[in-house]
Design an enzyme around this catalytic site. Structure first.
Site, PDB file in Angstrom:
ATOM      1  N   GLY A  15     -48.829 -37.599 102.875  1.00  0.00           N
ATOM      2  CA  GLY A  15     -48.147 -36.321 102.713  1.00  0.00           C
ATOM      3  C   GLY A  15     -48.891 -35.406 101.759  1.00  0.00           C
ATOM      4  O   GLY A  15     -49.625 -35.873 100.885  1.00  0.00           O
ATOM      5  N   ILE A 141     -46.542 -36.897  94.846  1.00  0.00           N
ATOM      6  CA  ILE A 141     -45.569 -36.236  93.976  1.00  0.00           C
ATOM      7  C   ILE A 141     -44.541 -37.240  93.468  1.00  0.00           C
ATOM      8  O   ILE A 141     -43.764 -36.936  92.563  1.00  0.00           O
ATOM      9  CB  ILE A 141     -44.867 -35.052  94.674  1.00  0.00           C
ATOM     10  CG1 ILE A 141     -44.037 -35.518  95.879  1.00  0.00           C
ATOM     11  CG2 ILE A 141     -45.865 -33.985  95.075  1.00  0.00           C
ATOM     12  CD1 ILE A 141     -43.169 -34.412  96.480  1.00  0.00           C
ATOM     13  N   ASP A 142     -44.532 -38.448  94.044  1.00  0.00           N
ATOM     14  CA  ASP A 142     -43.580 -39.476  93.613  1.00  0.00           C
ATOM     15  C   ASP A 142     -43.922 -40.044  92.234  1.00  0.00           C
ATOM     16  O   ASP A 142     -43.068 -40.651  91.586  1.00  0.00           O
ATOM     17  CB  ASP A 142     -43.540 -40.629  94.615  1.00  0.00           C
ATOM     18  CG  ASP A 142     -43.002 -40.217  95.974  1.00  0.00           C
ATOM     19  OD1 ASP A 142     -42.514 -39.075  96.096  1.00  0.00           O
ATOM     20  OD2 ASP A 142     -43.070 -41.028  96.913  1.00  0.00           O
ATOM     21  N   GLY A 187     -38.960 -39.512  96.919  1.00  0.00           N
ATOM     22  CA  GLY A 187     -39.352 -40.617  96.045  1.00  0.00           C
ATOM     23  C   GLY A 187     -39.098 -41.917  96.771  1.00  0.00           C
ATOM     24  O   GLY A 187     -38.007 -42.454  96.710  1.00  0.00           O
ATOM     25  N   ARG A 188     -40.121 -42.428  97.474  1.00  0.00           N
ATOM     26  CA  ARG A 188     -39.944 -43.575  98.374  1.00  0.00           C
ATOM     27  C   ARG A 188     -39.413 -44.817  97.668  1.00  0.00           C
ATOM     28  O   ARG A 188     -38.506 -45.481  98.156  1.00  0.00           O
ATOM     29  CB  ARG A 188     -41.273 -43.907  99.052  1.00  0.00           C
ATOM     30  CG  ARG A 188     -41.179 -45.059 100.051  1.00  0.00           C
ATOM     31  CD  ARG A 188     -42.547 -45.663 100.327  1.00  0.00           C
ATOM     32  NE  ARG A 188     -43.512 -44.693 100.790  1.00  0.00           N
ATOM     33  CZ  ARG A 188     -44.826 -44.892 100.771  1.00  0.00           C
ATOM     34  NH1 ARG A 188     -45.310 -46.019 100.287  1.00  0.00           N
ATOM     35  NH2 ARG A 188     -45.656 -43.973 101.217  1.00  0.00           N
ATOM     36  N   TYR A 308     -39.840 -31.372 101.002  1.00  0.00           N
ATOM     37  CA  TYR A 308     -40.950 -30.752 101.718  1.00  0.00           C
ATOM     38  C   TYR A 308     -41.390 -29.439 101.077  1.00  0.00           C
ATOM     39  O   TYR A 308     -42.580 -29.105 101.092  1.00  0.00           O
ATOM     40  CB  TYR A 308     -40.577 -30.527 103.186  1.00  0.00           C
ATOM     41  CG  TYR A 308     -40.512 -31.815 103.980  1.00  0.00           C
ATOM     42  CD1 TYR A 308     -41.670 -32.485 104.349  1.00  0.00           C
ATOM     43  CD2 TYR A 308     -39.292 -32.377 104.330  1.00  0.00           C
ATOM     44  CE1 TYR A 308     -41.625 -33.673 105.056  1.00  0.00           C
ATOM     45  CE2 TYR A 308     -39.224 -33.569 105.035  1.00  0.00           C
ATOM     46  CZ  TYR A 308     -40.391 -34.216 105.397  1.00  0.00           C
ATOM     47  OH  TYR A 308     -40.334 -35.399 106.087  1.00  0.00           O
ATOM     48  N   LEU A 310     -41.632 -28.807  98.079  1.00  0.00           N
ATOM     49  CA  LEU A 310     -42.381 -29.070  96.847  1.00  0.00           C
ATOM     50  C   LEU A 310     -43.831 -29.443  97.116  1.00  0.00           C
ATOM     51  O   LEU A 310     -44.694 -29.274  96.258  1.00  0.00           O
ATOM     52  CB  LEU A 310     -41.728 -30.220  96.066  1.00  0.00           C
ATOM     53  CG  LEU A 310     -40.229 -30.136  95.777  1.00  0.00           C
ATOM     54  CD1 LEU A 310     -39.784 -31.388  95.020  1.00  0.00           C
ATOM     55  CD2 LEU A 310     -39.890 -28.884  94.994  1.00  0.00           C
TER      56      LEU A 310
END
Length: 387
Positions: A15, A141-142, A187-188, A308, A310
């Protein structure tokens, strides 16, 4: 430029994250100064996996000074990205090798998370070390990659900053037209982004997977915590608020809870085998259940997703500088003979760290950096919530 100039190939995988263009620019500008040729592979491994050299050439661009000189200000990636996964088969890996050889790529820079880095290393393992060197710049980003000294992943600061602005607006909206917003944040596996946005904006509650000590959680566990916060505020005469939920809560749910969220079917997965958390509609499902429980009290609840919007924001100054340093660090690592390494920043210095040193021996995957719920930082965030 000499026809014998070393060729640097760059691709982005996974991503998007704010700062991708900064890494591309930083690496390209330094490489061009060294007299290298720089090419960008469009959409990650997608076309390389075909093994069709003509197709790959049609989806490859020359990265020149004019193209990259000012892109570090821009969100997104000029060479696009995808989740194509050559690790699915040895055939796909050999297809990638064939194309890299055909384009005479000597240095291969990938920008992505652990899946992208793993893919690049698997490709390089089938090639002579003097034939190609592989370096990766970690992004997400996570903020869940185990970088040294608690260094954030690039893009996290930008995503948190923009997320804070969105939630701050929702805080005002919730009070102006009384309702609760249940905000589902990307945040997976880890709750860094959700917690960062919630704390910065002053959201009334934030739930992340790390705070649940049990191995699996039930849907009702989450419902009851949100319900308690809503009722507590209602007791103080406040029929509004904002609750931020890390989508990684879904990853920790029991099979029973997953079937409920995914409509009594097996959860769908991406090319790397990860559950498509966005399809779970966590905030919407929670809203529906809470309305059943609290609707008679006049509570209004609106689900909202943040994620999305972000990923392709223009990077804040921190990420703009950070990514340029990573791009420089990648080329410096190539010059010093490194391969199968990630570029990290530690104590103000960028340096390579061997990819294998970040792997979890039990899974063979990069370790996940979780929120430390025993830390002072988490305690500070929690004490200001309505719990």
């Amino acid at each position: 430029m000499s026809a014998e100039a070393p060729v640097l190939g760059i691709l982005c995988g996974g991503g998007p994250a704010p700062g991708l263009n900064g890494v591309i620019a930083g690496a390209t500008l330094y490489a061009l100064r060294l007299g290298w040729k720089v090419i960008g592979f469009m959409e990650g491994f997608k076309y390389l996996c075909t093994g069709d050299v003509d197709v790959v050439k049609a989806h490859t661009i020359d990265l020149t000074y004019d193209i990259v000189s000012r892109i570090h200000f821009q969100g997104g990636t000029i060479i696009q990205t995808s989740r194509a996964n050559p690790r699915k088969s040895t055939e796909l890996q050999e297809n990638v090798r064939k194309c890299l050889r055909a384009l005479k790529v000597r240095y291969f820079l990938t920008i992505g998370g652990d899946d992208t880095a793993s893919s690049a290393v698997s490709v390089a393992q089938g090639m002579d070390g003097n034939e190609i060197s592989v370096i990766s710049c970690p992004k997400t980003i996570d903020n869940d990659l185990p970088l040294p000294s608690d260094q954030s992943t690039f893009g996290f600061h930008t995503a948190r900053s923009l997320g804070m602005e969105i939630i701050r607006n929702l805080m005002v909206d919730s009070k102006s037209a009384p309702r609760w917003f249940l905000v589902e944040a990307m945040g997976r596996s880890a709750g860094h982004l959700a917690l960062g946005m919630a704390e910065a904006s002053g959201a009334h509650l934030c739930l992340i997977p790390e705070e649940f000590k049990q191995d699996e959680i039930e849907f009702e566990d989450v419902v009851e915590l949100v319900e308690a916060t809503i009722l507590k505020r209602l007791a103080y005469g406040k029929n509004y608020g904002v609750c931020v939920l890390a989508e990684g809560l879904v990853s920790k749910m029991s099979k029973k809870a997953l079937y409920r969220l995914f409509g009594n079917r097996e959860p769908p997965t991406d090319p790397h085998g990860h559950i498509l958390l966005d399809d779970a509609e966590l905030a919407r499902s929670l809203s529906e259940e809470l309305l059943k429980r609290l609707g008679n009290l006049g509570i209004r609840i609106t689900p909202k997703k943040i994620g999305y919007e972000l990923r392709c924001a223009d990077p804040v100054a921190f990420d703009a500088v950070y990514t340029r340093e990573l791009g420089y660090g990648a080329i410096d690592a190539f010059l010093n003979g490194h391969s199968a390494a990630l570029i990290v920043r530690e104590n103000g210095q960028v340096k390579p760290v061997q990819f294998k040193d970040l792997l979890d021996p039990a899974t063979g995957r990069v370790r996940t950096r979780l929120v430390d719920v025993t830390s002072q930082s988490f305690k500070v965030a929690r004490v200001y919530m309505w719990r």
